[in-house]
Design an enzyme around this catalytic site. Structure first.
Site, PDB file in Angstrom:
ATOM      1  N   CYS A  16       4.091  -2.577  -2.161  1.00 49.64           N
ATOM      2  CA  CYS A  16       4.114  -4.031  -2.220  1.00 49.64           C
ATOM      3  C   CYS A  16       2.728  -4.503  -2.619  1.00 49.64           C
ATOM      4  O   CYS A  16       1.797  -4.203  -1.909  1.00 49.64           O
ATOM      5  CB  CYS A  16       4.493  -4.589  -0.860  1.00 49.64           C
ATOM      6  N   PRO A  17       2.497  -5.136  -3.735  1.00 55.13           N
ATOM      7  CA  PRO A  17       3.481  -5.710  -4.660  1.00 55.13           C
ATOM      8  C   PRO A  17       4.244  -4.712  -5.532  1.00 55.13           C
ATOM      9  O   PRO A  17       5.254  -5.098  -6.110  1.00 55.13           O
ATOM     10  CB  PRO A  17       2.625  -6.629  -5.535  1.00 55.13           C
TER      11      PRO A  17
END
Ligand SMILES: Cc1cc2nc3c(=O)[nH]c(=O)nc-3n(C[C@H](O)[C@H](O)[C@H](O)COP(=O)(O)OP(=O)(O)OC[C@H]3O[C@@H](n4cnc5c(N)ncnc54)[C@H](O)[C@@H]3O)c2cc1C
Lengths: 78, 380
Positions: A16-17
């Site tokens: 994440c991202p």
């Protein structure tokens, strides 16, 4: 057109991202014609990244299995 | 000879590192063997997750602000000054008043800032909850909003990857409570093919959006805002009409990093993913939003990185090799309703496993808003 890599994005370990977001970010500051190579150890990238490239109209140069990760090269088209 | 550790940035990472060093080696600081200086350009320390609550008028800004001085251990020397240049050759940083601060070790935790100038029309006609002023302005706009279309756009990179989703879910709740939900149309957009970067979060959020009548537009990378026609237009060619545009714009590193040419094109510093040293410089550590690491820009990231940075600096002060390794740990709480939350944990090697949303976790998240001040002080 040259396939020389203008920028390499090491997105291994990025949940994440995530690799696709990293490549979208890198694309914004690149020039049209540049080839960017992203490294990802997330199997999902092999599907995710080409799908986005198709949608936006960039070019997939290659997808290469490099052992425990993938190298995906993209040419910025617009 | 006394060694000088200079920490730049009095936010999450800088404050935690300063306090942890001061608490770990108090005698060396007292004897003058080590000096710890924290440089920040803001007297106030703001707990940024609070902006979300301020925007919905659930809380007042003052509840999320403390004087930085009151958070610091006595061993930390706080100087409020705006640093405009970092000279890594001379091992000095300079302020806009011309003051020079020499260091043996420099820790950079200057954060990231949203930028509104990269997309035409964005600065003129959008709201945000990523700055103090933005959250207050959005609060007023939402309080007066009674009908129409709200569009939420998300650009990369941005801090706190959960916040855009939370904003959209909270918008739904907010207008339901006001009895206006049938008059307010909410559209959430996201740059990739699903509604969140984390597959498990996306799998949970997509049906939740559907259940609550929140529209989701994926593959949406904002390219322009047509302020006259009130249209948000994406790189992929989608046009979304809006009455209120809430944007999570792309972020950059602090100006001082860009001006000192320490960062990449967005002002993020190339950092070793394990040692957290700036690549190519043995005396500089970087943590928090300021790094170029491909992980979430979040307070929890800075929090976990603090341990590595503090351990390595103290080892070096003692003449030992800096062997602590950051494993990429990030923990993220996700507000799913006004009274329910979930949390997700992952590292570079361990993929995320989300917890099931629960009311208990919601209370834990609320408690964290208060507990944060104990973490910042280095007490927890
Ligand atoms: C709406 C919102 C919700 C969020 N929610 C969460 C959440 O739920 N969980 C989570 O983990 N994170 C969350 N975050 C993200 C979190 O706040 C940041 O990731 C975190 O603050 C980063 O810490 P940092 O130390 O890198 O930078 P910051 O905390 O931003 O601190 C940077 C500091 O550097 C100082 N500085 C900058 N430039 C200079 C200069 N030139 N000279 C002197 N000082 C300077 C600034 O004044 C500031 O004190 C949220 C953020 C926002 C905006």
């Amino acid at each position: 057109m040259s396939t020389e890599i203008a920028k390499t994005v090491d997105a291994r370990g990025s949940f994440c991202p995530g690799p696709l977001m990293e490549i979208i970010k890198a694309m914004k500051t690149s020039t049209v014609g540049d080839v960017l190579e992203v490294w990802s150890n997330d199997q999902g990238s092999v599907k995710d990244i080409p799908e986005w490239i198709n949608k936006v109209g960039h070019e997939l140069v290659y997808t290469e299995n490099a052992g425990d990760y993938w190298k995906i090269a993209i040419r910025k088209m617009k | 000879m006394s060694k000088h550790v200079v920490i730049l940035g009095g936010g999450v990472g800088g404050t935690m590192v300063a306090n942890h060093i001061a608490r770990t080696i108090p005698e060396e600081i007292k004897n003058g063997d080590v000096k710890v200086t924290l440089l920040s350009n803001d007297q106030k320390h703001i707990y940024q997750p609070g902006y979300l609550f301020v925007a919905f008028n659930e809380a007042h800004m003052g509840q999320f602000e403390r004087k930085e001085k009151t958070l610091l251990s006595p061993g930390v020397n706080l100087v409020i000054d705006n640093i405009v240049k970092i000279d890594k050759q001379a091992k000095k940083v300079f302020s806009d008043k011309g003051t020079a601060y020499a260091y043996d070790y420099l820790v950079i935790s200057t954060g990231s800032v949203p930028t509104f100038d990269t997309i035409p029309g964005l600065a003129e006609d959008s709201h945000n909850f990523y700055t103090r002023e933005g959250a207050l302005k959005l609060r007023d706009a939402l309080a007066n909003f009674t009908e129409g279309k709200i569009v939420v756009t998300v650009d990369v990179p941005h801090k706190c990857p959960a916040a855009p989703l939370e904003m959209s879910l909270m918008l739904d709740d907010y207008f339901r409570v006001r009895g206006l939900r049938d008059k307010v149309d909410i559209t959430y957009t996201y740059p990739i093919s699903r509604v969140h970067a984390l597959q498990s979060v996306a799998d949970w959020a997509a049906p939740e959006f559907e259940r609550r009548g929140i529209n989701a537009e994926t593959f949406f990378n904002l390219e322009t805002v047509d302020t006259e026609k009130k249209l948000a237009i994406s790189m992929e060619g989608t046009e979304l009409p809006y009455d209120l545009l809430i944007s999570i714009p792309t972020h950059r590193g602090s100006k001082v990093i860009i001006d000192s040419e320490l960062g990449d094109e967005n002002g993020f510093i190339p950092t070793d993913r394990h040692s957290l040293k700036m690549i190519g410089d043995d005396s500089i550590y970087v943590l928090g939003d300021a790094t170029n690491l491909p992980i979430s820009k979040a307070g929890s990231t800075a929090h976990y990185q603090t341990e590595t940075v503090v351990h390595n600096i103290i080892s070096e002060l003692h003449g030992l090799p800096p062997r602590a390794h950051y494993d990429g740990k990030v923990v993220c709480f996700l507000e799913s309703k006004m009274d329910e939350a979930s949390f997700i944990e992952f590292t570079y090697n361990k993929p995320p496993q989300p917890a099931v949303p629960s009311e208990m976790l919601f209370w834990f998240k609320l408690a964290y808003n208060e507990m944060y001040w104990l973490f910042a002080r280095g007490l927890l």
